[in-house]
Write an enzyme that holds these catalytic residues in place. Structure first.
Site, mmCIF file in Angstrom:
data_model
loop_
_atom_site.group_PDB
_atom_site.id
_atom_site.type_symbol
_atom_site.label_atom_id
_atom_site.label_comp_id
_atom_site.label_asym_id
_atom_site.label_seq_id
_atom_site.Cartn_x
_atom_site.Cartn_y
_atom_site.Cartn_z
ATOM 1 N N GLU A 122 22.572 47.092 -4.692
ATOM 2 C CA GLU A 122 23.534 47.349 -3.601
ATOM 3 C C GLU A 122 24.989 47.290 -4.064
ATOM 4 O O GLU A 122 25.803 46.612 -3.450
ATOM 5 C CB GLU A 122 23.295 46.354 -2.452
ATOM 6 N N ASN A 168 19.452 49.788 -7.827
ATOM 7 C CA ASN A 168 18.664 49.775 -6.587
ATOM 8 C C ASN A 168 19.621 49.740 -5.392
ATOM 9 O O ASN A 168 20.644 49.053 -5.431
ATOM 10 C CB ASN A 168 17.806 48.495 -6.604
ATOM 11 N N HIS A 186 14.434 51.095 3.616
ATOM 12 C CA HIS A 186 14.293 50.348 4.874
ATOM 13 C C HIS A 186 14.553 51.318 6.027
ATOM 14 O O HIS A 186 15.698 51.591 6.376
ATOM 15 C CB HIS A 186 15.264 49.165 4.912
ATOM 16 N N GLU A 207 11.369 49.130 -1.575
ATOM 17 C CA GLU A 207 11.320 48.146 -0.483
ATOM 18 C C GLU A 207 10.972 48.810 0.846
ATOM 19 O O GLU A 207 11.567 48.516 1.883
ATOM 20 C CB GLU A 207 12.676 47.416 -0.344
ATOM 21 N N ASP A 234 9.877 49.799 4.333
ATOM 22 C CA ASP A 234 9.307 49.350 5.602
ATOM 23 C C ASP A 234 9.847 50.230 6.718
ATOM 24 O O ASP A 234 10.867 50.911 6.541
ATOM 25 C CB ASP A 234 9.490 47.847 5.874
HETATM 26 C C1 XIL Z 1 15.453 39.924 2.070
HETATM 27 C C2 XIL Z 1 14.218 39.053 2.214
HETATM 28 O O1 XIL Z 1 13.167 39.844 2.656
HETATM 29 C C3 XIL Z 1 14.468 37.926 3.177
HETATM 30 O O2 XIL Z 1 13.371 37.030 3.204
HETATM 31 C C4 XIL Z 1 15.741 37.176 2.788
HETATM 32 O O3 XIL Z 1 16.028 36.190 3.758
HETATM 33 C C5 XIL Z 1 16.910 38.137 2.658
HETATM 34 O O4 XIL Z 1 16.578 39.163 1.739
HETATM 35 N N1 XIL Z 1 17.470 44.316 0.393
HETATM 36 C C6 XIL Z 1 16.998 43.612 -0.697
HETATM 37 C C7 XIL Z 1 16.086 42.458 -0.500
HETATM 38 O O5 XIL Z 1 17.265 44.015 -1.843
HETATM 39 O O6 XIL Z 1 16.246 41.479 -1.480
HETATM 40 C C8 XIL Z 1 16.240 41.863 0.884
HETATM 41 O O7 XIL Z 1 15.239 40.860 1.041
HETATM 42 C C9 XIL Z 1 16.155 42.932 1.938
HETATM 43 C C10 XIL Z 1 17.246 43.961 1.758
#
Ligand code: XIL
Length: 346
Positions: A158, A199, A235, A264, A266
């Site tokens: 990020e 990422n 996401h 990641e 979802d």
């Molecule tokens: C999130 C986790 O899922 C949570 O449990 C934690 O409290 C905060 O981080 N982007 C990312 C991940 O790269 O590391 C994040 O994970 C979600 C967003």
């Protein structure tokens, strides 16, 4: 020739139906074998230890794993010089026993940093030269510890803002933009075989973020910096359109020679859950898989938690949830079935 021999010859000469039309996969591991795309999940270490059904399902379905939190800086070095590897070790050991590859997440980020570090930078007790040493030591120590056991590292996470500017983090502000190249070089030195990734989220569709990230990659490559992949967090939410140009965006990074991964995935929704929303969610998951399949360089699709029992979504997005492939009881949702049914062009 005798009819029997002719018949036998015909049978032997016929193309093997199994190869041309493989049986529908029985689970995600089989889908992964048939497609060549590694299928992963983020792992909640407490659940992995305490819940045997969570553990069994994870290990049955997935051949790739990422620690949801256990490899973040605040987890591995909560006090300066005091390393707490137990959770990360648990994941790496479990992965080896279950024939899963591991994505290391993450080395350089602005979130989930230990308080000693952020406070030290804020009050000036850690100056810029020391901060650079701290970052180098962190990366070297962590990557070396798992040398040979991590397929791919999210080296920087990020680093670009929504408007395409570089994110103002302690790293940029105190070390300057060269911290990114440094991070990749240090990681590469510590484990020359690990694939090193940049990422980010919203990289699926956000034009300014895409352009800046492409320029970062090109600049790193021009400087001979070892960067091997780009991770799209993925996401998504069904209240927004599916990012329809995603495969083309993947291709632009692939054209630079990078591996592509969905890191990641979802797909959240406004609660309550309805059958219609679950059906829409299913199309988002299967489109993500189809997009990955359509780009040769896309080698991995990892979901950010596989069950609604353990998902970050309800805690982070008010009124939203049900973002995963399996429900709280680990029953497959339509999204899971839709993945197994994805047409497989390669
Ligand atoms: C999130 C986790 O899922 C949570 O449990 C934690 O409290 C905060 O981080 N982007 C990312 C991940 O790269 O590391 C994040 O994970 C979600 C967003």
């Amino acid at each position: 020739m005798k009819p029997l021999i002719i018949a036998l010859a015909l049978v032997l000469a016929a193309p093997l139906p199994a190869a041309a039309h493989p049986r529908p996969p029985r689970d995600l591991r089989q889908l992964s074998q048939q497609t060549g795309i590694k299928i992963g999940s983020a792992v909640d270490i407490a659940a992995l230890r305490a819940e045997s059904d969570y553990r069994k399902t994870l290990n049955r379905e997935f051949n790739h794993v990422t620690a949801e939190n256990a490899m973040k800086w605040e987890s591995v070095e909560p006090e300066r010089g005091v390393y707490t590897w137990a959770d990360a070790d648990t994941l790496v050991d479990s992965a080896r026993r279950n024939r899963q590859q591991v994505r290391g997440h993450t080395l350089v980020w602005h979130n989930q940093l230990p308080a000693w570090l952020t406070a030290g930078v804020a009050d000036g007790s850690i100056d810029d030269a020391e901060l650079r040493d701290i970052l180098r030591d962190h990366i070297t120590t962590q990557v070396r510890r798992y040398k040979g056991k991590i397929r791919a590292w999210d080296v920087v996470n990020e680093v670009v803002e929504e408007d395409g500017t570089m994110r103002q983090t302690i790293w940029l502000q105190h070390l300057g933009p060269g911290y990114i190249a440094d991070a990749f070089r240090w990681a590469h030195r510590a484990d020359p075989h690990a694939k090193l990734f940049i990422n980010d989220y919203n990289l699926e569709w956000n034009a300014p973020k895409i352009e800046t990230t492409l320029s970062i990659v090109k600049e790193l490559q021009a400087q001979g910096v070892p960067i091997h992949g780009v991770g799209f967090q993925g996401h998504l939410g069904i209240q927004y359109d599916y990012p329809g140009d995603w495969a083309n965006v993947m291709r632009r990074f692939a054209d630079l020679g990078l591996e592509v991964a969905i890191t990641e995935l979802d797909v959240r929704m406004e609660l309550p859950v309805t059958p219609e929303k679950l059906a829409t969610q299913a199309t988002y998951y299967s489109r993500a898989m189809t997009d990955c399949l359509s780009v040769r360089a896309c080698r991995e699709m990892t979901v950010w938690g596989y069950t609604d029992r353990h998902s970050w979504v309800p805690g982070w997005f008010e009124g939203q949830g049900a973002a995963c492939l399996l429900d709280e009881n680990l029953a497959p949702k339509p999204a899971y079935e839709a993945l197994l049914a994805v047409k497989r062009p390669r």
